[in-house]
Design an enzyme around this catalytic site. Structure first.
Site, PDB file in Angstrom:
ATOM      1  N   ASP A  32      34.775  42.689  39.444  1.00  0.00           N
ATOM      2  CA  ASP A  32      35.256  41.310  39.617  1.00  0.00           C
ATOM      3  C   ASP A  32      34.169  40.317  40.021  1.00  0.00           C
ATOM      4  O   ASP A  32      34.448  39.311  40.683  1.00  0.00           O
ATOM      5  CB  ASP A  32      36.422  41.279  40.606  1.00  0.00           C
ATOM      6  CG  ASP A  32      37.702  41.728  39.938  1.00  0.00           C
ATOM      7  OD1 ASP A  32      37.844  41.450  38.730  1.00  0.00           O
ATOM      8  OD2 ASP A  32      38.542  42.340  40.606  1.00  0.00           O
TER       9      ASP A  32
ATOM     10  N   ASP B 199      41.759  42.516  32.708  1.00  0.00           N
ATOM     11  CA  ASP B 199      41.312  41.423  33.581  1.00  0.00           C
ATOM     12  C   ASP B 199      39.817  41.135  33.407  1.00  0.00           C
ATOM     13  O   ASP B 199      39.354  40.013  33.605  1.00  0.00           O
ATOM     14  CB  ASP B 199      41.547  41.752  35.064  1.00  0.00           C
ATOM     15  CG  ASP B 199      42.835  42.501  35.346  1.00  0.00           C
ATOM     16  OD1 ASP B 199      43.297  43.233  34.461  1.00  0.00           O
ATOM     17  OD2 ASP B 199      43.360  42.383  36.457  1.00  0.00           O
TER      18      ASP B 199
HETATM   19  N1  GLY Z   1      42.524  40.984  38.617  1.00  0.00           N
HETATM   20  C1  GLY Z   1      43.507  41.549  39.462  1.00  0.00           C
HETATM   21  C2  GLY Z   1      44.847  40.976  39.279  1.00  0.00           C
HETATM   22  O1  GLY Z   1      45.078  40.162  38.396  1.00  0.00           O
HETATM   23  O2  GLY Z   1      45.706  41.351  40.051  1.00  0.00           O
END
Ligand code: GLY
Length: 397
Positions: free
Chosen positions: A106, A167
């Site tokens: 992330d 994601d």
């Molecule tokens: N990227 C983690 C979520 O969307 O929960």
């Protein structure tokens, strides 16, 4: 589930002003600290993690708070937002130096709306260095045999080895930006390979998506899809589909040859076909009105950004007009049914879900929901380009 707030919808300009008022109140509470990733009873508390000071920069969502402050600075102009956002920046560098909570993909969510934004808006050279270091950190998660970026955990963790998640598409603009700003093609090469694997394996033939997909890291063989936050391995987690729409559409700007615009459009069509008439997604697209399941308003806010991004790429195509109209409908509905208001809430967007299977943040606001709601309003009303657009603007080429 919460009963719907009254319709007809407010206009989007006043929704934007209302959202900025919420940021103003939140900034007074958190001028230098970070709120938690989700609210508790619709109200943010300082972020907590064992071994760290209250309100410290931890977890994957702090970039959205710094990013909300940058957005408020852009749209309101008050220097207090800039001062707050700038006070966060050394903490982002420290996280990389001390390896605080960075064993995951992330880096884009953390460093694009905070440090890349600081560089883009103010030319802050330290922020550029920090964002480049974050891109290095993301690049170290690239597994060359499989050609993918591992999402979570230590690269030797057998449970997580070779697992990608949808994601991550939103984390790739950081890599494209890093190659463009440093002239080093390695970041972009990793992003392109990861994109091809995401396109070919996370997206199913009907354009719904797996949340995650596993590869054999020794041979590169694709193995199987699974979920972490969706209702079932073969269901379609609403926020994952929204990350797909926006993520593929953004990456299309960097790699038009990969056919990502069509993938994003097909994912958008699937999302819209499974959206209730009121435009607010249930947390998994398996559910609809009458299911008794909660909404995930953040999925709709992210999808609205993606639909507007798609519409921009399809300006001469009737689909572009349809996607823009759908985005405006979703936003009007979010503004009417989900907008937070002081004193009941210091959040911008109520009725989201973090992870229903884990019982986390159910029917709460979240920093990412707030961030993408404000971004979608700004895109819709001001034509704002956003910090995720790290491809060169047309007039700069
Ligand atoms: N990227 C983690 C979520 O969307 O929960």
């Amino acid at each position: 589930m919460t009963s719907p707030a009254p319709f007809p919808p407010p206009d989007l300009e006043s929704a934007l002003r209302q959202a900025l008022e919420q940021v103003a109140a939140l900034q007074l509470q958190f001028p230098a600290q970070f709120p938690g990733g989700t609210t508790e009873g619709n109200v943010y508390s300082p972020r907590r993690l064992d071994g760290h000071a209250e309100g410290a920069n931890t977890g994957w969502t702090t970039g959205f708070w710094t990013g909300l402050l940058w957005q408020a600075y852009v749209f309101d102009g008050n220097p207090r937002y800039r001062r707050s956002a700038e006070s966060h920046l050394p903490g982002y560098a420290e996280r990389l130096e001390r390896r605080i909570n960075i064993d995951h993909h992330d880096m884009g969510f953390l460093y694009t709306p905070s440090c890349v934004a600081a560089w883009q808006l103010t030319g802050n050279a330290d922020a550029r260095r920090t964002a480049l270091a974050a891109a290095d950190c993301l690049l170290r998660r690239y597994l060359p045999t499989a050609g993918i970026i591992q999402a979570w955990g230590d690269l030797d963790d057998p449970a997580q080895r070779g697992r990608i998640i949808i994601d991550c598409l939103m984390n790739l603009p950081l890599l494209h930006w890093a190659s463009a700003t440093s002239d080093d093609p390695r970041y972009r090469a990793a992003a392109l390979s990861h994109l091809v694997h995401s396109r070919d394996h996370l997206v199913r033939p009907d354009a719904s998506s797996f949340h995650t997909f596993h590869f054999d890291v020794e041979t590169g063989a694709p193995l199987h899809g699974s979920t972490a936050q969706g209702a079932a391995d073969d269901s379609c987690w609403a926020r994952g589909q929204a990350w797909g729409i926006y993520g593929f559409a953004l990456n299309h700007g960097h790699a038009p040859e990969l056919g990502l615009l069509e993938v994003a459009a097909r994912q958008a069509d699937y999302f819209l076909a499974h959206l209730p008439e009121h435009g607010i997604a249930y947390w998994d697209l398996a559910y609809g009105d009458g299911s008794g399941e909660p909404w995930d308003s953040s999925a709709s806010a992210i999808a609205a950004c993606g639909l507007l991004e798609l519409a921009g790429h399809l300006a001469d195509d009737p689909r572009g007009r349809r996607y823009r109209a759908a985005a405006l409908h979703i936003l009007s509905s979010l503004a009417a049914r989900c907008a937070g208001r002081i004193p009941d809430s210091d959040a911008l967007l109520l009725h989201g879900v973090y992870s229903k299977p884990h019982g986390k943040g159910v029917d709460e606001a979240s920093l990412w929901g707030d961030y993408f709601y404000l971004e979608a309003l700004a895109r819709a009303t001001r034509g704002w380009r956003t910090h995720w657009r790290t491809d060169p603007p047309p007039d700069a080429s």
